[in-house]
Write a protein that holds these residues in place. Structure first.
Motif, PDB file in Angstrom:
ATOM      1  N   LEU A   1       2.508  10.373   9.933  1.00 32.40           N
ATOM      2  CA  LEU A   1       1.745  10.866   8.783  1.00 32.40           C
ATOM      3  C   LEU A   1       2.296  12.201   8.302  1.00 32.40           C
ATOM      4  O   LEU A   1       2.780  13.002   9.093  1.00 32.40           O
TER       5      LEU A   1
ATOM      6  N   GLU B   1      -0.715  15.522   4.298  1.00 29.19           N
ATOM      7  CA  GLU B   1      -1.836  15.032   3.480  1.00 29.19           C
ATOM      8  C   GLU B   1      -2.505  13.813   4.105  1.00 29.19           C
ATOM      9  O   GLU B   1      -3.256  13.111   3.438  1.00 29.19           O
TER      10      GLU B   1
ATOM     11  N   GLN C   1      -1.081  11.086   4.959  1.00 26.56           N
ATOM     12  CA  GLN C   1      -0.549   9.888   4.306  1.00 26.56           C
ATOM     13  C   GLN C   1       0.664   9.349   5.056  1.00 26.56           C
ATOM     14  O   GLN C   1       1.452  10.109   5.620  1.00 26.56           O
TER      15      GLN C   1
ATOM     16  N   VAL D   1      -2.828   4.038  -1.652  1.00 25.91           N
ATOM     17  CA  VAL D   1      -2.792   4.943  -2.794  1.00 25.91           C
ATOM     18  C   VAL D   1      -1.942   4.309  -3.888  1.00 25.91           C
ATOM     19  O   VAL D   1      -2.332   4.244  -5.045  1.00 25.91           O
TER      20      VAL D   1
ATOM     21  N   VAL E   1       2.470   3.907  -0.179  1.00 25.89           N
ATOM     22  CA  VAL E   1       1.753   5.147   0.140  1.00 25.89           C
ATOM     23  C   VAL E   1       0.323   4.785   0.567  1.00 25.89           C
ATOM     24  O   VAL E   1      -0.408   4.151  -0.186  1.00 25.89           O
ATOM     25  N   TYR E   2      -0.035   5.217   1.776  1.00 27.16           N
ATOM     26  CA  TYR E   2      -1.346   4.927   2.345  1.00 27.16           C
ATOM     27  C   TYR E   2      -1.949   6.208   2.890  1.00 27.16           C
ATOM     28  O   TYR E   2      -1.247   7.021   3.483  1.00 27.16           O
ATOM     29  N   THR E   3      -3.264   6.396   2.690  1.00 30.64           N
ATOM     30  CA  THR E   3      -3.962   7.542   3.252  1.00 30.64           C
ATOM     31  C   THR E   3      -4.836   7.053   4.397  1.00 30.64           C
ATOM     32  O   THR E   3      -5.592   6.089   4.240  1.00 30.64           O
TER      33      THR E   3
ATOM     34  N   TYR F   1      -9.955  10.980  -0.204  1.00 34.12           N
ATOM     35  CA  TYR F   1      -9.998   9.642   0.387  1.00 34.12           C
ATOM     36  C   TYR F   1     -11.158   8.836  -0.207  1.00 34.12           C
ATOM     37  O   TYR F   1     -11.007   7.680  -0.562  1.00 34.12           O
TER      38      TYR F   1
END
Length: 196
Positions: A74, A77, A79, A114, A118-120, A141
């Motif tokens: 990660l 952020e 992410q 996202v 891109v993943y949070t 989020y």
């Protein structure tokens, strides 16, 4: 698959007493109860991630390995920036298992997409950083999960017209109030002239 139960920090409210304040609109002195809010974090455990991941990697399956690989990659952020193909290549896990695992992680609210690649990660599950940074990421989020309906042009025009009508009524009230004040001042002027 159900969502993970959200854990919260607590707020303890302490009663201090009463104080008097002047109401800015009326000028009247009013008494209020005064409280103080102390925020304390709880529901946190220290985990040495690399050791924990290494241990679970020995006993876990491919999906567990991928979840921990995600945590380990990660940015600040919270992410993950990686395609399914790059995750599969870097972990040695099949592309099918990566796709399946990512779907499970999204369905369980472990992470949200996202944009492509891109993943949070849900900061209520995992976050590395300060409390304030976590709260900021948590706000972002939750915004990812909100779906805002797209309005047609006709709906937008209708909303704008309603807003204009509401503002016009407010303007009319203020104009009327101003006129009443001016008229009231004029009523008092002649009597002042008689006194002179």
């Amino acid at each position: 698959m159900g969502k993970i139960k959200e854990q919260h920090t607590s707020k303890k409210v302490r009663y201090i007493g009463t104080e008097q304040f002047i109401n800015a609109e009326t000028g009247v002195v009013e008494e209020f109860q005064v409280t103080d809010i102390e925020e304390r974090d709880f529901n946190f455990s220290k985990v040495w991630m690399r050791n924990f991941i290494s241990t679970l990697d020995l006993v876990g399956n491919q999906k567990t390995r991928l979840a921990f690989w995600i945590i380990d990659h990660l940015n600040k952020e919270n992410q993950l920036i990686a395609t399914f193909r790059s995750m599969a290549d870097e972990t040695g896990i099949s592309l099918f298992t990566v796709r399946e695992t990512m779907k499970i992680l999204q369905d369980s609210d472990f992470l949200r997409k996202v944009s492509n690649g891109v993943y949070t990660i849900n900061p209520d599950i995992y976050f590395k950083g300060t409390r304030n940074a976590r709260l900021n990421i948590l706000s972002q989020y939750h915004e990812l999960g909100e779906t805002k309906p797209q309005l047609t042009d006709e709906q937008k025009i209708d909303q704008i017209q309603k807003s204009i009508a509401l503002l016009q009524r407010e303007l009319d009230k203020l104009t009327s109030k101003k006129s009443n004040i001016i008229n009231a001042e004029r009523v008092f002027e002649p009597s002042e002239a008689l006194e002179n």
